[in-house]
Write a protein that holds these residues in place. Structure first.
Motif, PDB file in Angstrom:
ATOM      1  N   UNK A 149     -10.254  -0.924   2.035  1.00 54.99           N
ATOM      2  CA  UNK A 149     -11.097  -0.281   3.041  1.00 54.99           C
ATOM      3  C   UNK A 149     -10.635   1.143   3.252  1.00 54.99           C
ATOM      4  N   UNK A 150     -11.550   2.062   3.014  1.00 56.80           N
ATOM      5  CA  UNK A 150     -11.294   3.475   3.266  1.00 56.80           C
ATOM      6  C   UNK A 150     -11.854   3.822   4.646  1.00 56.80           C
ATOM      7  N   UNK A 151     -11.324   4.846   5.284  1.00 57.59           N
ATOM      8  CA  UNK A 151     -11.809   5.229   6.614  1.00 57.59           C
ATOM      9  C   UNK A 151     -13.307   5.458   6.617  1.00 57.59           C
ATOM     10  N   UNK A 174     -10.176   5.687  -5.278  1.00 53.05           N
ATOM     11  CA  UNK A 174      -9.459   4.422  -5.088  1.00 53.05           C
ATOM     12  C   UNK A 174      -8.591   4.464  -3.829  1.00 53.05           C
ATOM     13  N   UNK A 175      -8.506   5.616  -3.198  1.00 53.91           N
ATOM     14  CA  UNK A 175      -7.706   5.758  -1.979  1.00 53.91           C
ATOM     15  C   UNK A 175      -8.256   4.862  -0.885  1.00 53.91           C
ATOM     16  N   UNK A 176      -7.395   4.005  -0.351  1.00 56.85           N
ATOM     17  CA  UNK A 176      -7.813   3.058   0.693  1.00 56.85           C
ATOM     18  C   UNK A 176      -6.617   2.238   1.145  1.00 56.85           C
ATOM     19  N   UNK A 177      -6.842   1.466   2.183  1.00 53.47           N
ATOM     20  CA  UNK A 177      -5.882   0.453   2.604  1.00 53.47           C
ATOM     21  C   UNK A 177      -6.245  -0.824   1.854  1.00 53.47           C
ATOM     22  N   UNK A 178      -5.304  -1.352   1.081  1.00 53.97           N
ATOM     23  CA  UNK A 178      -5.545  -2.519   0.252  1.00 53.97           C
ATOM     24  C   UNK A 178      -5.017  -3.779   0.931  1.00 53.97           C
ATOM     25  N   UNK A 179      -5.887  -4.787   0.984  1.00 55.25           N
ATOM     26  CA  UNK A 179      -5.551  -6.037   1.651  1.00 55.25           C
ATOM     27  C   UNK A 179      -5.477  -7.191   0.659  1.00 55.25           C
ATOM     28  N   UNK A 180      -4.510  -8.038   0.858  1.00 51.10           N
ATOM     29  CA  UNK A 180      -4.400  -9.299   0.146  1.00 51.10           C
ATOM     30  C   UNK A 180      -5.093 -10.379   0.988  1.00 51.10           C
ATOM     31  N   UNK A 181      -5.831 -11.264   0.333  1.00 49.54           N
ATOM     32  CA  UNK A 181      -6.544 -12.312   1.047  1.00 49.54           C
ATOM     33  C   UNK A 181      -6.421 -13.638   0.305  1.00 49.54           C
ATOM     34  N   UNK A 182      -6.497 -14.735   1.037  1.00 51.22           N
ATOM     35  CA  UNK A 182      -6.437 -16.067   0.427  1.00 51.22           C
ATOM     36  C   UNK A 182      -7.432 -16.986   1.125  1.00 51.22           C
ATOM     37  N   UNK A 214      -2.140  -5.168   5.000  1.00 47.34           N
ATOM     38  CA  UNK A 214      -2.602  -4.053   4.186  1.00 47.34           C
ATOM     39  C   UNK A 214      -1.480  -3.135   3.737  1.00 47.34           C
ATOM     40  N   UNK A 215      -1.688  -2.488   2.602  1.00 49.18           N
ATOM     41  CA  UNK A 215      -0.754  -1.485   2.083  1.00 49.18           C
ATOM     42  C   UNK A 215      -1.577  -0.297   1.610  1.00 49.18           C
ATOM     43  N   UNK A 216      -1.129   0.899   1.978  1.00 50.80           N
ATOM     44  CA  UNK A 216      -1.914   2.112   1.730  1.00 50.80           C
ATOM     45  C   UNK A 216      -1.717   2.610   0.308  1.00 50.80           C
ATOM     46  N   UNK A 217      -2.822   2.934  -0.337  1.00 50.49           N
ATOM     47  CA  UNK A 217      -2.808   3.574  -1.648  1.00 50.49           C
ATOM     48  C   UNK A 217      -3.522   4.908  -1.510  1.00 50.49           C
ATOM     49  N   UNK A 218      -2.849   5.975  -1.895  1.00 45.21           N
ATOM     50  CA  UNK A 218      -3.436   7.313  -1.824  1.00 45.21           C
ATOM     51  C   UNK A 218      -3.352   7.951  -3.201  1.00 45.21           C
ATOM     52  N   UNK A 219      -4.493   8.391  -3.706  1.00 41.17           N
ATOM     53  CA  UNK A 219      -4.557   9.007  -5.023  1.00 41.17           C
ATOM     54  C   UNK A 219      -4.984  10.457  -4.851  1.00 41.17           C
ATOM     55  N   UNK A 220      -4.106  11.354  -5.238  1.00 38.82           N
ATOM     56  CA  UNK A 220      -4.381  12.780  -5.104  1.00 38.82           C
ATOM     57  C   UNK A 220      -5.058  13.311  -6.368  1.00 38.82           C
ATOM     58  N   UNK A 221      -5.971  14.243  -6.153  1.00 39.18           N
ATOM     59  CA  UNK A 221      -6.700  14.806  -7.308  1.00 39.18           C
ATOM     60  C   UNK A 221      -5.921  15.957  -7.926  1.00 39.18           C
TER      61      UNK A 221
END
Length: 124
Positions: free
Chosen positions: A39-41, A90-98, A117-124
């Motif tokens: 989920x991105x802002x 692809x920048x977003x907060x990544x969540x694991x779900x079960x 959630x764990x944050x992933x940030x991809x810079x251009x």
């Protein structure tokens, strides 16, 4: 009670790689299929990848197909998301779900347990 804890997020340059991990704790019989969402802002939660209880038939949306790989190790109660050729989008907060059932789903409402959630940030 099932508890999910993600790790492995961070900041990378476009084209780089990251591997996310998810540790599941709780009764083994409660954990069936698992998945990753992001989920991105300002955006809705988006399906990223899913895998059945025994690790069969991984599923991906077109946006990450060929770049992301989901896997799990049931002996260690771990799930992974290998991400390569990362893009700024692809920048977003990544969540694991079960979920409690065997087969995976693309619908976030069908999952019973969520990590923080764990944050992933991809810079251009």
């Amino acid at each position: 009670q099932v508890r999910l804890v993600e790790s492995g997020g961070g900041s990378v340059q476009a084209g780089g790689s990251l591997t996310l991990s998810c540790l599941a704790t709780g009764p083994d019989f409660s954990i069936g299929a698992m998945g990753w969402f992001r989920q991105a802002p300002g955006n809705e939660r988006e399906f990223v990848a899913a895998i059945s209880k025994r690790g069969h038939t991984p599923d991906y949306p077109e946006s990450v197909q060929g770049r992301f790989t989901i896997s799990r190790n049931n002996n260690e109660n771990m799930m992974y998301l290998q991400m390569s050729s990362l893009k700024p989008e692809d920048t977003a907060l990544y969540y694991c779900a079960a979920r409690n059932t065997y087969y995976d789903s693309r619908n976030s409402r069908e999952y019973d347990y969520w990590g923080q959630g764990t944050q992933v940030t991809v810079a251009s």
